[in-house]
Design an enzyme around this catalytic site. Sequence first.
Site, PDB file in Angstrom:
ATOM      1  N   ASP A 230      76.728  85.865  48.023  1.00  0.00           N
ATOM      2  CA  ASP A 230      76.383  87.201  48.345  1.00  0.00           C
ATOM      3  C   ASP A 230      77.526  88.212  48.296  1.00  0.00           C
ATOM      4  O   ASP A 230      77.821  89.004  49.151  1.00  0.00           O
ATOM      5  CB  ASP A 230      75.757  87.271  49.596  1.00  0.00           C
TER       6      ASP A 230
ATOM      7  N   ILE B 186      80.352 100.253  65.940  1.00  0.00           N
ATOM      8  CA  ILE B 186      80.407 100.777  64.564  1.00  0.00           C
ATOM      9  C   ILE B 186      79.234 100.512  63.453  1.00  0.00           C
ATOM     10  O   ILE B 186      79.362 100.937  62.435  1.00  0.00           O
ATOM     11  CB  ILE B 186      81.500 100.308  64.041  1.00  0.00           C
TER      12      ILE B 186
HETATM   13  O1  ACK Z   1      80.421 100.392  56.613  1.00  0.00           O
HETATM   14  P1  ACK Z   1      80.844  99.968  57.888  1.00  0.00           P
HETATM   15  O2  ACK Z   1      81.615 100.976  58.846  1.00  0.00           O
HETATM   16  O3  ACK Z   1      81.649  98.902  57.858  1.00  0.00           O
HETATM   17  O4  ACK Z   1      79.549  99.548  58.731  1.00  0.00           O
HETATM   18  C1  ACK Z   1      79.701  98.123  58.704  1.00  0.00           C
HETATM   19  C2  ACK Z   1      79.027  97.626  60.092  1.00  0.00           C
HETATM   20  O5  ACK Z   1      80.456  97.190  60.592  1.00  0.00           O
HETATM   21  C3  ACK Z   1      78.097  96.590  60.149  1.00  0.00           C
HETATM   22  O6  ACK Z   1      78.792  95.342  59.446  1.00  0.00           O
HETATM   23  C4  ACK Z   1      81.614  97.546  59.935  1.00  0.00           C
HETATM   24  N1  ACK Z   1      82.586  96.357  59.865  1.00  0.00           N
HETATM   25  C5  ACK Z   1      82.386  95.130  59.850  1.00  0.00           C
HETATM   26  N2  ACK Z   1      83.200  94.411  60.056  1.00  0.00           N
HETATM   27  C6  ACK Z   1      84.246  95.301  60.036  1.00  0.00           C
HETATM   28  C7  ACK Z   1      85.658  95.030  60.412  1.00  0.00           C
HETATM   29  N3  ACK Z   1      86.221  94.010  60.256  1.00  0.00           N
HETATM   30  N4  ACK Z   1      86.577  96.084  60.430  1.00  0.00           N
HETATM   31  C8  ACK Z   1      85.852  97.594  60.464  1.00  0.00           C
HETATM   32  N5  ACK Z   1      84.379  97.684  60.091  1.00  0.00           N
HETATM   33  C9  ACK Z   1      83.833  96.453  60.193  1.00  0.00           C
HETATM   34  C10 ACK Z   1      81.035  97.641  58.530  1.00  0.00           C
END
Ligand code: ACK
Length: 727
Positions: free
Chosen positions: A524, A405
């Site tokens: 941050d 993702i």
């Molecule tokens: O905007 P997004 O889809 O949300 O893209 C970033 C990507 O991973 C890199 O950080 C997604 N992400 C990070 N942690 C999570 C989480 N716990 N649940 C869903 N998406 C996440 C984040």
Amino acid sequence: GISWTASMLPRLYPEQSVLYKPVVLLFTVCRPGFFKASPHSPSCSKCPPHSYTLDEASTSCLCEEHYFRRESDPPTMACTRPPSAPRSAISNVNETSVFLEWIPPADTGGRKDVSYYIACKKCNSHSGLCEACGGHVRYLPQQTGLKNTSVMMVDLLAHTNYTFEIEAVNGVSDQNPGARQFVSVNVTTNQAAPSPVSSVKKGKITKNSISLSWQEPDRPNGIILEYEIKYFEKDQETSYTIIKSKETMITADGLKPGSAYVFQIRARTAAGYGGFSRRFEFETSPVSASSDQSQIPIIVVSVTVGVILLAVVIGFLLSGSCCDHGCGWASSLRAVAYPSLTWRCGYSKAKQDPEEEKMHFHNGHIKLPGVRTYIDPHTYEDPNQAVHEFAKEIEASCITIERVIGAGEFGEVCSGRLKLQGKREFPVAIKTLKVGYTEKQRRDFLGEASIMGQFDHPNIIHLEGVVTKSKPVMIVTEYMENGSLDTFLKKNDGQFTVIQLVGMLRGIASGMKYLSDMGYVHRDLAARNILINSNLVCKVSDFGLSRVLEDDPEAAYTTRGGKIPIRWTAPEAIAFRKFTSASDVWSYGIVMWEVMSYGERPYWEMTNQDVIKAVEEGYRLPSPMDCPAALYQLMLDCWQKDRNSRPKFDEIVSMLDKLIRNPSSLKTLVNASSRVSNLLVEHSPVGSGAYRSVGEWLEAIKMGRYTEIFMENGYSSMDAVAQVTLE
Ligand code: ACK
């Protein structure tokens, strides 16, 4: 007794017939479709809309099918019908409160007396069966007869699925045998702290001790991990004692004879502490009280019997029949042999419990207990020890990776599922450490888990665990369906109500309050580091160790060599690296701005250098479009140059709660004419030395006519004006 029919009468006018009586008297009889409410009226009236008459000489009209008339409606009024369903209902979940908002029905049924009724159903997530919520739910302002198109439900159960049906009703709804017209909203409440302990009873009282017992809170909202009992001598609140206990009873000892003590108790679950109970006041016995003396024989007896029983006890011990709960053989025996001493047994037991802590506080100088403090994983010699202290090891075989993702600094971020023993499989996010990592990268990567694992709050991303025993090394967290807040807002520009946006901000502030209570400074805080789930619950994430220096693409090197996300960072943190919860509050103000402007980039395309200079000169971001004035004021408060003047996170949470509870307070928007877009506003127009006199300043801001009033009220210098607060 004579009935007249139309055929007996000469026709004169299309809508009425005239009959000449022996006396010269004009008398009209209404045709079908017309009526005359009073026989003395000279003329007939046409039946109002949605009504008819089939007979002549009607005194009223009948309503068409599906249309009704209230008794109090005048016969000249149209027949009306129940309204259609309300439209576009949206919900905003905040722990165990739900705010609902909707727009009025497209068809009011022809009436002005539309109001709303809320039906609440609690639904089983497995069977899907629902039942009425019962009396525990409170509706603000009320459940029925709502005139406004919003309502707040509080005191719901945590982690529970609810369906709310919003029904529009009017004056004729009760005559309608047809189906109810409603719109329904399904929500799942979040984790919530337990409700306050409501009933506390005193037990044994001596001259130096008071024993208490209490009932579990009405709504524990989870498993109660412990209770915290705060007590102090009446009127001496600044010097208090805290006892923690897993039992629902304690004994406070070392008290002064004949003195009143005030007790307050609160419970803790994984969601944190609930509110303190009300104050309960109990008094120790006076010095001469017989209750104490009455114990002497018991003590004597207990010593004697104790000696006699010693052999039996040793027998017990040797045969291994010890209390399962680790309460100790002595107390269990005492409870059996001397029921009158059961209280002391409970106390001894509580005291022996290593979990029971007792701390004293004077004048509030020491941090409140119960609020755990964050431990910097750097303080561990072996970082592996830190990660295993705070994070659960998960077997890689329990994780199913489904798709990538995103990309993190250390490797890919994936979504997947986690199946732990005895639990249902659930979605998770998985951060991976790319192959070929250095030892430092591994340490930094897992450092985030060591930090995250110390937090337990509904607005902080929850760590499920880590995989360190096999490769790839992974950090597994709860899955947030809507991803990062900044991207989500940009994708959904203009799609939310102000209340929904404020709900998001409230969640972030609540998470930040928890972090600041823990003594953790985020450094941050930005919308890109907030994750949002399908219920629009926002959670603070990104707790990397060297993250601020390394992996945030927004971070830039400062002249002092640090790498800092300039646009989000307080001036003192940029200038001399003074990172505190107050600098996090500044960043929070920027997050507020990002949220209210649907992910706009703070300071747009200005360079970092220009941002630093403008902020130093007192310029601030202007209000986002359509932003409630109260929210913009809160942003400006977060951006006070003096960090001690900025609000604390708990104040921000209370302020946002107040706004959510009173949505009309959000109706005043920042005046469109005073709003400047894409231009910074001078936040501190006074006191910056730009104006030599109050008159000059007032002239400059086109308010010269008020100079005299300022002088009369003692604001004769720019310094005095600078002291004026909005209050
Ligand atoms: O905007 P997004 O889809 O949300 O893209 C970033 C990507 O991973 C890199 O950080 C997604 N992400 C990070 N942690 C999570 C989480 N716990 N649940 C869903 N998406 C996440 C984040």
